[in-house]
Enzyme design. Structure first.
Site, PDB file in Angstrom:
ATOM      1  CG  LEU A 128      15.933  -2.809  -5.475  1.00  0.00           C
ATOM      2  CD1 LEU A 128      16.346  -4.279  -5.482  1.00  0.00           C
ATOM      3  CD2 LEU A 128      16.179  -2.190  -6.835  1.00  0.00           C
ATOM      4  CG  ASP A 129       9.327   0.123  -7.231  1.00  0.00           C
ATOM      5  OD1 ASP A 129       9.688   1.040  -6.481  1.00  0.00           O
ATOM      6  OD2 ASP A 129       8.959   0.295  -8.408  1.00  0.00           O
ATOM      7  NE  ARG A 130       4.168  -4.424  -1.919  1.00  0.00           N
ATOM      8  CZ  ARG A 130       3.428  -5.386  -2.458  1.00  0.00           C
ATOM      9  NH1 ARG A 130       3.676  -6.655  -2.164  1.00  0.00           N
ATOM     10  NH2 ARG A 130       2.437  -5.084  -3.285  1.00  0.00           N
ATOM     11  CB  THR A 189      11.775  -4.572  -7.973  1.00  0.00           C
ATOM     12  OG1 THR A 189      10.829  -3.823  -8.731  1.00  0.00           O
ATOM     13  CG2 THR A 189      13.036  -4.750  -8.794  1.00  0.00           C
TER      14      THR A 189
END
Length: 493
Positions: free
Chosen positions: A311-313, A315
């Site tokens: 997951l993106d930082r 998110t």
């Protein structure tokens, strides 16, 4: 321009031909192979061998340019090189040039080889009939143990940061709702890439890395903070094959939220956790101890986790880890086969339409260096479905179902639709133009966009940050003294 491009390709082809002719004086050493990239019903990727032609014969009828090995996106056909003496497959012209000048190839080419019991399968050399040669003692070790043994054999120091001692590098503390890490010394290490060979050390750092300005990297080299094969070097040093390059810094990690990481489920094979926003999944960029893998290892004792997806930082949400590489591969194949469905909820700028919206714009990565994607016809196929849940005070809550897993897919598609995520520091920016990239209108070339973003994020934000001010306080003399101490200890051992 067409004639000029054709002439350049001819010159490139002639250059490669001269290299091959100079090092190989007979056929039967290199081959050109044509492979087709396939995805099997099981979800596994496979490379089917279509043709195989001796390189000398092939060059009589064909020209070879630098992008000769680039995969065709429509047919999934790719050209590669196969080296018979070394029994390896080479996937680029640049790599071929580097391989031909390497000592290993010259040694293998000088000795006759019998490849009658070998064949190429799925892009690799394999032994026929599934016969397996007896494993040598060194091959019975795990991959991590083999790496350690190889480093010792080449007199490459094994740093504490590559062992479980890495968890004791520094300490974590909490302040004003943030999880913070006390500054610590850290050594970045890498082996020389083929494309670096022959270039000046200072040019390699200026071109490949962006944490500092080129003049700062040059200063670090002269100060002895950048070392080659564990020895001080100079800005004019030319990188050689197999060089081991290290750069010691005083690392100041950025803070993340102090929110506790809740473990949703755990058994012998899996760990499912609730990832808070602001924390990256694994060490990257300016984050190491403030990453999910480090926090789970230090605070929950989960030190053997394997990432299955990311997951993106920024998110938050459900994150799955496996406790073995085998289980990780199983889940990865299920994700690739699209047997796993993902749902996201995000807050976007503006009044999103009430009806369901499907965006199928292709996305292309225009800079791996800074992680930047845009909608572009030359990109990979993508599909995301959106449904508005709520609209209030100029902000919409939207549910998203990505059908593919491209980098930054949801963020880029929302930007294209004109509803960027409210706190997105990258895609909700006027650097993309007054419309912030709506409809793919950037108002500038991809190259200029990348340069503008690098300038903004590297200089302005960095210099105005607390991290930059803190880093200026640290004396580099302290780092150099520590390096001297390490040298003395290694000599005693």
């Amino acid at each position: 321009l067409i004639l000029l491009d054709s002439l350049l390709q001819e010159l490139t082809s002639l250059q490669l031909h001269s290299v091959v002719t100079m090092l190989i004086d007979k056929p039967g050493v290199l081959a050109v192979i044509k492979v087709e990239h396939l995805v099997l019903p099981s979800g596994h990727k496979n490379q089917a061998l279509l043709e195989q032609t001796d390189l000398h014969k092939f060059q009589e009828e064909h020209k070879i340019s630098d992008n000769f090995c680039r995969k065709d996106k429509e047919s999934n056909i790719q050209m590669k090189f196969s080296c018979w003496p070394c029994r390896i497959v080479i996937e680029s012209v640049v790599a071929l040039r580097s391989h031909l000048s390497g000592g290993k190839h010259l040694e293998n080419a000088a000795n006759p080889v019998d490849n009658s019991e070998y064949f190429i399968d799925n892009g690799k050399w394999k032994k026929k009939k599934g016969e397996k040669r007896p494993l040598e003692e060194s091959e019975k070790l795990s991959k991590r143990e083999r790496t350690k043994k190889n480093k010792l054999a080449r007199s490459i120091p094994i740093l504490a940061q590559h062992t479980e001692a890495k968890y004791e590098e520094t300490e974590t503390y909490f302040e004003n709702g943030l999880r913070k890490v006390r500054p610590y010394h850290f050594t970045f290490t890498t082996h020389a890439k083929g494309r670096w060979v022959g270039d000046k050390l200072s040019d390699v750092f200026a071109r490949e890395f962006r944490a500092m300005e080129p003049k700062e990297y040059a200063r670090c080299i002269e100060a002895g903070l950048v070392r080659v094969n564990d020895k001080a070097s100079s800005v004019d040093y030319r990188v050689q094959h197999n060089d081991f390059i290290s750069h010691t810094v005083h690392r100041h990690e950025l803070p993340v939220t102090e929110q506790k990481i809740n473990i949703i489920s755990e058994d012998d094979d899996w760990a499912v956790v609730d990832k808070p926003c602001s924390i990256p999944v694994h060490p990257c960029g300016r984050y190491r101890h403030n990453s999910m893998t480090f926090i789970l290892a230090k605070e929950h004792g989960l030190k053997t986790l394997h990432t299955v997806h990311r997951l993106d930082r920024l998110t938050s949400g459900v994150l799955i880890f496996s406790k073995s590489a085998a289980k990780a591969r199983v889940m990865e194949q299920q994700i690739k086969a699209r047997e796993v469905e993902k749902e996201y909820v995000c807050r976007v700028v503006g009044e999103f339409p009430e009806e369901e919206i499907v965006c199928e714009e292709p996305i292309e990565v225009i800079s791996c260096k800074i992680g930047l994607c845009v909608v572009d016809p030359k990109g990979k196929d993508c599909k995301t479905t959106f449904q508005r849940l709520e609209f209030k005070n100029g902000v919409s809550i939207v549910k998203c179902w990505p059908k593919t897993g491209r980098m930054h897919q949801i963020r880029v598609h929302l930007q294209f639709l004109g509803f960027p995520i409210t706190n997105d520091p990258l895609y909700n920016s006027e650097i993309f133009g007054p419309e912030k990239g709506k409809g793919g209108d950037l108002g500038k070339s991809h190259e200029q966009l990348v340069q503008d973003l690098i300038k903004y994020h590297t200089v302005e934000n960095w210099i105005n940050s607390d991290e930059y001010e803190a880093s200026e306080i640290v004396s580099e003399t302290e780092i150099i003294e520590n390096l001297d101490k390490i040298e003395v200890k290694s000599e005693i051992k």
